[in-house]
Design a protein around this motif. Structure first.
Motif, PDB file in Angstrom:
ATOM      1  N   LEU A  83       0.446  -1.105   0.001  1.00  0.00           N
ATOM      2  CA  LEU A  83      -0.528  -0.409  -0.140  1.00  0.00           C
ATOM      3  C   LEU A  83       0.986   1.244   0.074  1.00  0.00           C
ATOM      4  O   LEU A  83       0.785   2.191  -0.391  1.00  0.00           O
ATOM      5  CB  LEU A  83      -0.494  -0.025   1.469  1.00  0.00           C
ATOM      6  CG  LEU A  83      -1.797   0.954   1.047  1.00  0.00           C
ATOM      7  CD1 LEU A  83      -2.906   0.788   0.198  1.00  0.00           C
ATOM      8  CD2 LEU A  83      -2.868   1.370   2.608  1.00  0.00           C
ATOM      9  N   LEU A  84       1.862   0.980   1.180  1.00  0.00           N
ATOM     10  CA  LEU A  84       2.778   2.420   0.969  1.00  0.00           C
ATOM     11  C   LEU A  84       3.995   2.666  -0.640  1.00  0.00           C
ATOM     12  O   LEU A  84       3.536   3.669  -0.961  1.00  0.00           O
ATOM     13  CB  LEU A  84       3.951   2.372   1.835  1.00  0.00           C
ATOM     14  CG  LEU A  84       4.757   3.189   1.964  1.00  0.00           C
ATOM     15  CD1 LEU A  84       3.750   4.654   2.447  1.00  0.00           C
ATOM     16  CD2 LEU A  84       6.039   2.975   2.996  1.00  0.00           C
ATOM     17  N   ALA A  85       3.533   1.661  -1.252  1.00  0.00           N
ATOM     18  CA  ALA A  85       4.157   1.701  -2.684  1.00  0.00           C
ATOM     19  C   ALA A  85       3.547   2.356  -3.763  1.00  0.00           C
ATOM     20  O   ALA A  85       3.673   3.064  -4.328  1.00  0.00           O
ATOM     21  CB  ALA A  85       4.985   0.461  -3.279  1.00  0.00           C
ATOM     22  N   PHE A  86       2.041   1.536  -3.751  1.00  0.00           N
ATOM     23  CA  PHE A  86       1.085   2.696  -4.648  1.00  0.00           C
ATOM     24  C   PHE A  86       0.938   3.934  -4.147  1.00  0.00           C
ATOM     25  O   PHE A  86       0.490   4.495  -4.999  1.00  0.00           O
ATOM     26  CB  PHE A  86       0.210   1.453  -4.458  1.00  0.00           C
ATOM     27  CG  PHE A  86      -1.293   2.005  -5.102  1.00  0.00           C
ATOM     28  CD1 PHE A  86      -1.133   1.825  -5.833  1.00  0.00           C
ATOM     29  CD2 PHE A  86      -1.831   2.171  -4.242  1.00  0.00           C
ATOM     30  CE1 PHE A  86      -2.264   1.830  -7.413  1.00  0.00           C
ATOM     31  CE2 PHE A  86      -3.432   2.849  -5.267  1.00  0.00           C
ATOM     32  CZ  PHE A  86      -3.553   3.366  -6.388  1.00  0.00           C
ATOM     33  N   LEU A  87       0.688   4.653  -3.063  1.00  0.00           N
ATOM     34  CA  LEU A  87       0.726   5.152  -2.477  1.00  0.00           C
ATOM     35  C   LEU A  87       2.225   6.507  -2.818  1.00  0.00           C
ATOM     36  O   LEU A  87       1.444   7.787  -3.146  1.00  0.00           O
ATOM     37  CB  LEU A  87      -0.343   5.701  -0.699  1.00  0.00           C
ATOM     38  CG  LEU A  87      -1.251   5.241  -1.335  1.00  0.00           C
ATOM     39  CD1 LEU A  87      -1.506   5.562   0.416  1.00  0.00           C
ATOM     40  CD2 LEU A  87      -2.209   5.494  -1.556  1.00  0.00           C
ATOM     41  N   PHE A  91       1.559   9.272  -5.405  1.00  0.00           N
ATOM     42  CA  PHE A  91       2.078  10.726  -5.276  1.00  0.00           C
ATOM     43  C   PHE A  91       2.941  11.166  -6.338  1.00  0.00           C
ATOM     44  O   PHE A  91       2.270  12.453  -7.071  1.00  0.00           O
ATOM     45  CB  PHE A  91       2.613  10.670  -4.101  1.00  0.00           C
ATOM     46  CG  PHE A  91       2.943  12.175  -3.574  1.00  0.00           C
ATOM     47  CD1 PHE A  91       2.010  13.508  -3.124  1.00  0.00           C
ATOM     48  CD2 PHE A  91       4.860  12.173  -3.679  1.00  0.00           C
ATOM     49  CE1 PHE A  91       2.471  14.432  -2.698  1.00  0.00           C
ATOM     50  CE2 PHE A  91       5.005  13.236  -2.926  1.00  0.00           C
ATOM     51  CZ  PHE A  91       4.093  14.279  -2.606  1.00  0.00           C
ATOM     52  N   LEU A  92       4.390  10.493  -6.932  1.00  0.00           N
ATOM     53  CA  LEU A  92       5.229  10.623  -7.355  1.00  0.00           C
ATOM     54  C   LEU A  92       4.193  10.986  -9.097  1.00  0.00           C
ATOM     55  O   LEU A  92       4.446  12.215  -9.610  1.00  0.00           O
ATOM     56  CB  LEU A  92       6.304  10.152  -8.019  1.00  0.00           C
ATOM     57  CG  LEU A  92       6.610   9.983  -6.242  1.00  0.00           C
ATOM     58  CD1 LEU A  92       8.176   8.581  -6.155  1.00  0.00           C
ATOM     59  CD2 LEU A  92       7.729  11.199  -5.767  1.00  0.00           C
ATOM     60  N   GLY A  93       3.663   9.986  -9.726  1.00  0.00           N
ATOM     61  CA  GLY A  93       2.657  10.705 -10.853  1.00  0.00           C
ATOM     62  C   GLY A  93       1.821  11.873 -10.935  1.00  0.00           C
ATOM     63  O   GLY A  93       2.052  12.664 -12.041  1.00  0.00           O
ATOM     64  N   SER A  94       1.127  11.908  -9.860  1.00  0.00           N
ATOM     65  CA  SER A  94       0.648  13.263  -9.504  1.00  0.00           C
ATOM     66  C   SER A  94       1.382  14.570  -9.589  1.00  0.00           C
ATOM     67  O   SER A  94       1.288  15.317 -10.114  1.00  0.00           O
ATOM     68  CB  SER A  94      -0.266  13.425  -8.362  1.00  0.00           C
ATOM     69  OG  SER A  94       0.293  12.892  -7.501  1.00  0.00           O
TER      70      SER A  94
END
Length: 115
Positions: A83-87, A91-94
């Motif tokens: 979940l931390l990796a996905f978030l 975040f980096l993509g946005s």
């Protein structure tokens, strides 16, 4: 942990059920006319008192019984890091998209004045 569902005890479900019922009763009573409309205040205060009693006077002890060995195991370790990796990726993509639109914002030329 006997008597738990999704890691929480029965008290959480009792409080949730209490406040859902208060919400429904409040909506129903707000549609009433006359003095029944103001009974929402008494329903709300009764729910606050019941909640305070259930929170301040719990039945179970906070501490385990003496002599009982308690082992703490993190069973959601891998899921938490996924979940931390996905978030982090979201975040980096946005952040990349926001900065891309900020940097690549078109600058319109101002019209030249001719005298």
């Amino acid at each position: 942990m006997a008597g738990t569902v999704l890691g929480v005890g029965a008290g959480v479900f009792i409080l949730a059920l209490l406040w859902v019922l208060v919400l429904l009763l409040g909506v129903l009573l707000s549609r009433a006319s006359g003095i029944a409309r103001f009974s929402v205040v008494f329903v709300f205060l009764t729910a606050v008192i019941i909640t305070a009693v259930l929170l301040f006077f719990p039945r179970a002890s906070e501490f385990p019984a003496p002599g009982v060995e308690m082992k703490i195991v993190d069973t959601f370790f891998i899921g938490r890091y996924v979940l931390l990796a996905f978030l982090s990726a979201v975040f980096l993509g946005s952040l990349f998209l926001v900065l891309m639109y900020h940097v690549l914002e078109p600058v319109c030329a101002k019209p030249l004045r001719s005298y």
